[in-house]
Design a protein around this motif. Structure first.
Motif, PDB file in Angstrom:
ATOM      1  N   LEU A 125     -11.161  -1.543  -2.691  1.00 20.86           N
ATOM      2  CA  LEU A 125      -9.875  -1.785  -1.864  1.00 20.86           C
ATOM      3  C   LEU A 125     -10.278  -2.053  -0.514  1.00 20.86           C
ATOM      4  O   LEU A 125      -9.341  -2.865   0.144  1.00 20.86           O
ATOM      5  N   HIS A 142      -6.397  -6.525  -5.965  1.00 25.57           N
ATOM      6  CA  HIS A 142      -6.333  -5.142  -5.802  1.00 25.57           C
ATOM      7  C   HIS A 142      -6.233  -4.196  -7.253  1.00 25.57           C
ATOM      8  O   HIS A 142      -6.760  -3.071  -7.355  1.00 25.57           O
ATOM      9  N   MET A 165       0.850  -4.756  -8.071  1.00 26.30           N
ATOM     10  CA  MET A 165      -0.061  -5.715  -7.294  1.00 26.30           C
ATOM     11  C   MET A 165      -0.200  -6.963  -7.847  1.00 26.30           C
ATOM     12  O   MET A 165      -0.193  -8.051  -7.087  1.00 26.30           O
ATOM     13  N   GLN A 195      -0.674  -1.088 -10.582  1.00 28.30           N
ATOM     14  CA  GLN A 195      -1.416  -2.266 -10.903  1.00 28.30           C
ATOM     15  C   GLN A 195      -0.616  -3.514 -11.098  1.00 28.30           C
ATOM     16  O   GLN A 195      -0.924  -4.493 -10.487  1.00 28.30           O
ATOM     17  N   VAL A 243     -10.868  -5.958  -0.285  1.00 27.14           N
ATOM     18  CA  VAL A 243      -9.480  -6.701  -0.329  1.00 27.14           C
ATOM     19  C   VAL A 243      -8.651  -6.486   0.662  1.00 27.14           C
ATOM     20  O   VAL A 243      -7.995  -7.360   1.028  1.00 27.14           O
ATOM     21  N   ARG A 244      -8.512  -5.412   1.237  1.00 30.23           N
ATOM     22  CA  ARG A 244      -7.709  -4.986   2.578  1.00 30.23           C
ATOM     23  C   ARG A 244      -8.259  -5.756   3.640  1.00 30.23           C
ATOM     24  O   ARG A 244      -7.491  -6.291   4.565  1.00 30.23           O
ATOM     25  N   LEU A 264      -4.668 -10.098  -2.933  1.00 29.07           N
ATOM     26  CA  LEU A 264      -3.640  -8.862  -3.310  1.00 29.07           C
ATOM     27  C   LEU A 264      -3.662  -8.703  -4.913  1.00 29.07           C
ATOM     28  O   LEU A 264      -3.598  -7.659  -5.173  1.00 29.07           O
ATOM     29  N   LEU A 287       0.838  -1.168  -0.083  1.00 29.96           N
ATOM     30  CA  LEU A 287      -0.050  -0.015   0.061  1.00 29.96           C
ATOM     31  C   LEU A 287       0.919   1.317   0.107  1.00 29.96           C
ATOM     32  O   LEU A 287       0.606   2.135  -0.663  1.00 29.96           O
ATOM     33  N   CYS A 304      -9.391  -2.699  -8.294  1.00 32.50           N
ATOM     34  CA  CYS A 304     -10.158  -1.825  -7.562  1.00 32.50           C
ATOM     35  C   CYS A 304      -9.846  -0.454  -8.201  1.00 32.50           C
ATOM     36  O   CYS A 304      -8.633  -0.174  -8.091  1.00 32.50           O
TER      37      CYS A 304
END
Length: 509
Positions: free
Chosen positions: A141, A132, A212, A209, A144-145, A129, A71, A135
């Motif tokens: 987000l 992400h 990730m 992207q 997924v977090r 992950l 992040l 998103c």
């Protein structure tokens, strides 16, 4: 047989001892039952080296720390602009979900095969992950977090359990340090991947992207490796022969903590929450991890000093190097100094406090000095690593270990969830208020470590002064190859007794 007592234990007049239900004892007891004598030191060393070869590479390849810091790297790569979000908000979400699911995860680790459960969580982690990249708003987000936080609850707790299963108490200090040290390696890897992602120019797919997707793919490969290679227990390890499994269990007999017990024991749960040291370790964990919000802030703080995105991604690898060097030196020092864990942990907070002073007192134009001060705060991580291994060394009884791990890691989550909230726009660019909070935390933490040491030392002295009691003998029933049922003696070390129940247990300091 005599009259039955509580917890599946019966008096056995024939053996002048106590017959014990297999539900009450440690899983290793059935392997170790009837063994006498000590294991040859050279053979014990050979077994330990074999365990190291098969377990340490997997534990040290843990990349979930890299995934947690994605992040911060992604913020530099453009995720904040693309998704219109705050890194601090999502950092808090991650640790709140971690907190909510920490206890269920630890229960699962007790009841299910440890290696298989961790690999399942790592697999789900990898998918989340990678998602992400799809998103584009806060809601996506957030989801997924949240999933990452749920899965994270199994990893550190699982590693602590496995470390206690396979290693002696002195070895645990080093091994926990080694696998935690790889967080620094993961940080370096994340910086390199982020730097490479900045060079990828594709239409409709931004560098963050790609970042990730790449880290998600690495994690997916790790999950597959864990499923096939990571052991669940020394009693079932695929890389140990039946004879070596017995020796692996014999090797850790001196821990007086056993290997594991798949049955939840209410009395151990109650003891854990009544034990003062449980809450002292929890308080340490909470205070020590409020400053851990620096993990995601690191890239943003470096960028605020005027460095380009390319320079920032490379500079954020330096804290990884600092972490590797400090943890390695710290655990080596703690292992060499007899009863010196608390002292070493406390000392390693001093450079961090010096770093905070530099960050706050130097001129804003002194970029080099500000960077050095910021990176010096990473030295404090050694205290947390030593506390993690120390908690496992001073806690016996499998259910109690699960509960104390849960409480300490829940406190870890609370600290990490609160930490990001102090980084507010009005405090920029010097962030004096957040740095002041961090300084207070780093003053409180060493005091807590020293208080824990005083209490444990006092308890050891109390036990040394107690009159020695006649040690009860414990037996379990085993079936021989010809079908006969016999009673076999089990050592007290494998009775799954807690550190409070076993008065022969001495706390390492």
């Amino acid at each position: 047989m005599g009259s039955e007592s509580t917890s599946g234990i019966t008096n056995d007049e024939k053996h002048n001892g106590i017959s014990v239900s297999t539900k009450e004892i440690d899983t290793a007891a059935q392997l170790a039952a009837g063994l006498s004598g000590t294991l040859d030191p050279e053979e014990a060393l050979r077994i330990r080296k074999k365990i190291d070869r098969h377990i340490l590479p997997l534990m040290c390849s843990r990349v979930q720390f890299m995934d947690k810091t994605t992040l911060g790297n992604a913020a530099v790569l453009g995720i904040e602009t693309a998704a219109n979000l705050s890194v601090n908000q999502l950092g808090t979400i991650f640790y709140l979900s971690y907190l909510l699911f920490e206890y269920p995860q630890n229960l699962a680790l007790q009841r299910l095969p440890v290696g298989k459960w961790m690999s399942t969580n790592i697999f789900v982690w990898a998918i989340a992950l990678s998602c992400h990249a799809a998103c584009k708003n806060f809601t996506g987000l957030f989801i997924v977090r949240f999933i990452l936080g749920v899965c994270e609850g199994s990893i550190t707790a699982g590693f602590l359990i496995v470390s206690a299963m396979f290693y002696t108490r002195k070895e645990q200090t080093l091994r926990v340090g080694y696998w935690f040290m790889m967080n620094g390696t993961a940080q370096i890897m994340a910086g390199l991947i982020a730097y490479g992602a900045l060079h990828i120019q594709t239409s409709g797919f931004e560098p963050w992207q790609w970042f990730m997707i790449i880290t998600g793919t690495i994690t997916l490969l790790l999950a597959i490796s864990y499923w096939f290679l990571f052991p669940d227990s020394p009693t079932t390890s695929w890389f140990l022969t039946p004879d070596e499994r017995v020796k692996a269990v014999q090797r850790i007999k001196g821990n007086q903590t056993g290997v594991e017990n798949k049955h939840f024991k209410k009395e151990q749960f109650i003891e854990a929450i009544r034990d003062p040291k449980t809450w002292l370790f929890a308080a340490f964990s909470a205070f020590d991890n409020i400053p851990n919000s620096l993990t995601n802030q690191q890239s943003l703080l470096v960028a605020s000093l005027g460095f380009t995105y390319f320079q920032t991604t490379l500079l954020t690898m330096i804290p990884g190097v600092v972490e590797i060097l400090t943890i390695y030196s710290g655990v080596k020092l703690a292992a060499c100094l007899k009863n010196g864990r608390a002292y070493v942990g406390a000392i390693y907070f001093v450079p961090a406090l010096v770093g905070i002073a530099l960050v706050n007192l130097l001129q804003w134009s002194d970029t080099g000095g500000l960077l050095v001060g910021q990176f010096m705060t990473g030295v404090s991580i050694t205290g947390f690593v030593l506390a993690l291994s120390w908690l496992g060394n001073v806690t016996a009884g499998h259910t109690k270990r699960v509960v104390t791990n849960t409480i300490m890691l829940s406190a870890y989550c609370i600290g990490n969830a609160v930490g990001p909230l102090m980084w507010k726009a009005p405090y920029k660019p010097r962030n004096h208020i957040p740095w002041a909070v961090i300084a207070v935390c780093y003053c409180v933490c060493p005091i807590i470590l020293l208080v824990i040491r005083v209490l444990l030392d006092r308890e050891n002295r109390r036990r040394d002064s107690e009159p020695s009691n006649e040690v009860a003998e414990y037996y379990i029933e085993k079936v021989t190859e010809d079908g006969k049922r016999i009673k076999v003696k089990v050592d007290k070390e494998f009775m799954d007794l807690t550190d409070c129940q076993n008065r022969d247990f001495r706390y390492v300091l």
